[in-house]
Design a protein around this motif. Structure first.
Motif, PDB file in Angstrom:
ATOM      1  N   ARG A  23       0.871  -1.179   0.000  1.00 44.76           N
ATOM      2  CA  ARG A  23       0.000   0.000   0.000  1.00 44.76           C
ATOM      3  C   ARG A  23       0.909   1.231   0.000  1.00 44.76           C
ATOM      4  NH1 ARG A  23      -5.434  -1.333   1.506  1.00 44.76           N
ATOM      5  NH2 ARG A  23      -5.631  -3.449   2.333  1.00 44.76           N
TER       6      ARG A  23
ATOM      7  N   GLN B  91      -5.687   4.419   3.282  1.00 44.47           N
ATOM      8  CA  GLN B  91      -4.609   3.661   2.651  1.00 44.47           C
ATOM      9  C   GLN B  91      -4.866   3.506   1.162  1.00 44.47           C
ATOM     10  OE1 GLN B  91      -4.990   0.028   4.932  1.00 44.47           O
ATOM     11  NE2 GLN B  91      -3.282   0.571   6.258  1.00 44.47           N
ATOM     12  N   SER B  92      -3.781   3.401   0.414  1.00 39.66           N
ATOM     13  CA  SER B  92      -3.905   3.010  -0.980  1.00 39.66           C
ATOM     14  C   SER B  92      -4.527   1.619  -1.050  1.00 39.66           C
ATOM     15  CB  SER B  92      -2.537   2.998  -1.662  1.00 39.66           C
ATOM     16  OG  SER B  92      -1.930   4.265  -1.610  1.00 39.66           O
TER      17      SER B  92
ATOM     18  N   ARG C  15      -4.642  -1.928  -8.696  1.00 40.97           N
ATOM     19  CA  ARG C  15      -5.017  -1.714  -7.302  1.00 40.97           C
ATOM     20  C   ARG C  15      -6.537  -1.598  -7.182  1.00 40.97           C
ATOM     21  NH1 ARG C  15      -0.975  -0.445  -3.734  1.00 40.97           N
ATOM     22  NH2 ARG C  15       1.003   0.267  -4.604  1.00 40.97           N
TER      23      ARG C  15
ATOM     24  N   ASN D 226      -9.041   3.008  -3.063  1.00 39.88           N
ATOM     25  CA  ASN D 226      -8.441   3.363  -1.779  1.00 39.88           C
ATOM     26  C   ASN D 226      -9.333   2.916  -0.623  1.00 39.88           C
ATOM     27  OD1 ASN D 226      -6.266   4.593  -3.052  1.00 39.88           O
ATOM     28  ND2 ASN D 226      -7.287   6.580  -3.134  1.00 39.88           N
TER      29      ASN D 226
ATOM     30  N   HIS E  70     -10.510   3.415   3.400  1.00 34.35           N
ATOM     31  CA  HIS E  70     -10.527   4.329   4.550  1.00 34.35           C
ATOM     32  C   HIS E  70     -11.652   3.925   5.493  1.00 34.35           C
ATOM     33  CE1 HIS E  70     -13.799   6.569   2.455  1.00 34.35           C
ATOM     34  NE2 HIS E  70     -13.055   6.400   1.381  1.00 34.35           N
TER      35      HIS E  70
END
Length: 770
Positions: free
Chosen positions: A641, A666-667, A701, A704, A706
């Protein structure tokens, strides 16, 4: 073989000498080993809690008006050497306790022993700045080390449960694979690369089934120390990090306890005096299986029975002023059972650890510890499907003898050294024959395997801490290791320094080499069937090199700041070969490759006052390369991440109410996308087999991630006993992150399906002290 023999002899001699030192102690006929010279004296002793007489770890002890001082070690012991004769005031400080001043008198060539009792005052009390304390801290070399008070860790609750691993995941540089995982991915290292110790005993599986909770009950833990990299030579056998936890000894003055009733689980802990010491017993259990008994059976959609428990126990005794002995144990177990029409299925996981530790002060400043430990981790599953029986079980068993010493030779020089000898046994049993017949140990036949592997490991280590001058401190160490099965000797040099730039700013540097001989076959999404395997002659031992630079400062009397920059190489690391069907050696189970990780972390922490907590941010890169994966091209692991931002805060409104919260951003975690699909059909058939064609490994990915969590504590009295009501809201705005993504090839066109994690989850718990 010669290398092993020499190391075995050295370890044996150290073991025998340690036992003799502990048993015999100094005699009138034998000279004191660390003689006092130059007409100076020594101040040593223990720091304890005034109510329970529990020893206190990392308390600061300083001589007022001087630069002399020390920190207490894992046993609560301290020693200050090179003290000129005279009368002094000893200042002792510890977070959450009132500073204590004790008058001491030092005579030449003599030791003055004291036991300092500390009184609690709570975290809300305004900070007290002690100049002597800062002088002691300037000489300490603690690279990438984090100590979070256990009372603060208890405020970070998930699903109503305080959890050590979950709390540590809110530190910068510590990642997790998902909300369901309590595993710690630290600076690019996987959870198996972390050394997890409980009272000096290695714990091989620190998570309960599915990984949502770790196995450690915070009510039973006294101290938590996390070293994220560059750890000293006293630790070894792992590549990335060290988590060293100490269990509570128990209350030496009176009987007491704590009971907690929650929606997820209940806890009970008790402690009290016994003999010339204390005892502690604590347990935790879920009761989903009990609730399931009241749920009507549905043959179409059966409800599984699931429960876990963990149990901590410890007895400590003071044999003399110089001798203390500790017996400690830990147990945990998970059990999941599913019964449906024609199917019975059971999954079981268990940990068992125990230790016998003896501490002895030899002379005035030579502190020794002898620790005999045992640890066993077992997991497996069994069942029956329409009369066809199956069973799989694997385990790792570890019996170890560990000895180490601390020699406080002078105010400027401290020496450490020791040994470790471990006997390891690995077992794997599987039976897919459909009945209960088995094969002999060490044999493998069609449908049945019964393997047992034994290994011996040896280690010697030495370390010196030297205060060069008022600005510069050095730490140098060397660790030697040998494994029987792989017949390989490892050399692990370690070096660290601290340079005080000015009164408030310090620069710290660390470098070290680390080796690991154990490998873990595991699923990164959840803990189910983790299998530990040794490094045999078919694979090389894993190794890593750490390079760390750090800046630390106190922004004020309440706030501290740490900035770390790191680079880490990873050689001969493992990736599970998921397609192997007949494995005879470690090389058959794993792909072996290399990797690297690098990044920066910033950590601002407030430990004192009504408002406590921290803000952390890390920026990191992780890359791995395996010849047999991703066509040999480098890729980032699933748990990489890039950005990781965390905020933790607790505010004590008054003596009754405390509010707190945590936020993470976080990514998104990496995943492997598919570029196309391939279908095959038999002539004349409309349906066939369809499979997706993957792109580069972990090349995309997920969105994101959160999350916001809130908690409220209310203190009150129930039945004339102190009680606390705990209200927690997990995932306040119900942000359901993606757990994993898969492709439904039955649809045309193929549909992308996301499996999401937990929504908002409010919980309530009640605690009562007695």
């Amino acid at each position: 073989m010669v290398q092993r023999s020499l190391l075995m002899v050295a370890c044996g001699l150290l073991f025998a000498s340690s036992a003799l030192l502990l048993a015999a102690g100094p005699t009138p006929e034998s000279p004191e080993p660390p003689a006092l010279v130059n007409e100076v004296g020594v101040i040593n002793g223990y720091v304890v809690d005034s109510l329970s007489r529990e020893t206190m770890i990392s308390a600061t002890v300083a001589l007022k008006g001087t630069r002399l001082g020390a920190f207490t070690n894992k046993a609560g012991f301290f020693s200050i050497a090179d003290v000129p004769p005279g009368d002094y005031t000893l200042i002792v400080t510890f977070l959450g306790y009132k500073p204590r001043e004790v008058a001491v008198s030092v005579k030449a060539d003599q030791a003055t022993s004291v036991e300092v009792e500390m009184s609690q005052q709570g975290l809300k009390t305004e900070s007290v700045e002690v100049i002597a304390e800062k002088e002691v801290e300037k000489r300490q070399i603690t690279i990438s080390k984090v100590n979070i008070p256990v009372e603060q860790l208890k405020q970070l609750r998930i699903g109503g449960e305080a959890d050590v691993f979950r709390s540590l995941q809110y530190l910068p540089g510590v990642l997790t694979s998902s909300q369901l995982s309590s595993g710690l991915y630290i600076r690019g290292g996987s959870p198996d690369q972390n050394l997890v110790l409980l009272d000096g005993t290695t714990v091989y599986n620190p998570s309960h089934l599915f990984g949502f909770f770790s196995t450690f009950n915070t009510d039973a833990i006294k101290d938590v120390e996390l070293i994220k990299g560059g750890f000293p030579a006293t630790y070894g056998g792992r590549l990335s990090a060290v988590l060293d936890m100490t269990q509570k000894d128990g209350n030496q003055n009176e009987f007491g306890g704590l009971a907690s009733l929650g929606l997820v689980s209940s806890r009970l802990s008790m402690e009290g005096p016994i003999g010339n010491g204390s005892w502690f017993l604590g347990g935790r259990r879920t009761y989903l299986d009990l609730i399931a008994n009241f749920v009507p059976d549905d043959p179409e959609e059966p409800f599984p029975d699931f429960a876990f428990y963990d149990l901590n126990a410890k007895i400590s005794q003071k044999l003399s002023d110089n001798d203390r002995i500790f017996f400690s144990g830990f147990m945990s177990a998970d059990d999941l059972t599913l019964e449906a029409a024609g199917l019975e299925f059971n999954i079981g996981i268990s940990n068992r650890t125990g230790s016998l530790r003896w501490t002895h002060l030899y002379g005035d400043n030579f502190f020794t510890i002898l620790n005999l430990t045992g640890s066993r981790y077992t997991n497996g599953f069994n069942g029956e499907n329409s009369g066809f029986e199956f069973e799989v079980e694997n385990y790792i068993q570890d019996y170890s003898a560990k000895g180490n010493f601390e020699w406080f030779t002078s105010e400027d020089l401290t020496l450490k050294g020791g040994f470790e000898i471990s006997s390891l046994e690995f077992g794997y049993f599987q039976n897919f024959r459909g009945d209960r017949t088995t094969v002999d140990e060490g044999e493998s036949e069609t449908g049945s395997t019964n393997l047992e592997i034994n290994d011996m490991t040896y280690a010697l280590f030495g370390q010196s801490n030297y205060q060069v001058n008022q600005r510069l401190s050095l730490q140098a160490g060397l660790r030697l290791g040998y494994i029987d099965l792989g017949e390989e000797l490892s050399w692990d040099p370690r070096l660290a320094l601290r340079y005080q730039l000015d009164e408030d700013w310090a620069l710290k540097l660390a470098w070290g080499v680390f080796h690991q001989h154990l490998r873990l076959a595991s699923n990164p999404d959840f803990t189910f069937f983790d299998t530990w395997l040794p490094t045999d002659s078919t694979v090389p031992i894993s190794s890593s090199a750490h390079y760390i630079a750090a800046i630390e400062t106190d922004l004020s009397s309440d706030y501290s700041l740490n900035l770390d920059v790191y680079y880490k190489t990873l050689d001969n690391i493992s990736e599970l070969n998921r397609f192997v069907v007949d494995a005879r050696t470690t090389a058959d189970v794993f792909f072996v490759g290399e990797g690297e990780s690098y990044g920066a972390e910033i950590f601002v922490q407030k430990l004192k006052g009504r408002l406590t907590g921290w803000v952390g941010y890390s920026l990191g890169w992780i890359e791995a390369r395996f010849d047999s994966i991703n066509q040999g091209r480098s890729f980032r692991p699933k748990y990489d991440r890039r950005h990781d931002f965390k905020v933790v805060a607790n505010y004590e409104l008054n003596e009754d109410w405390t509010i707190g919260g945590s936020f993470t951003f976080q990514s998104g975690q990496s995943y492997t996308p598919s570029t196309s699909q391939f279908a095959s059909f038999l002539p004349g058939e409309e349906f066939g087999n369809t499979m997706t064609i993957p792109a580069d490994r972990y090349s995309l990915r997920l969105p994101n991630s959160h999350q916001l969590n809130l908690n409220v504590n209310y203190n009150f009295t129930m039945w004339d006993l102190p009680a606390r009501l705990l209200i927690d809201v997990f995932n306040v705005y119900s942000r359901r992150d993606i757990w994993f993504r898969f492709y439904e090839t039955d649809e045309n066109p193929t549909e992308v399906t996301d499996v999401r994690l937990l929504p908002i989850l409010p919980t309530v718990a009640l605690e009562v002290k007695f």
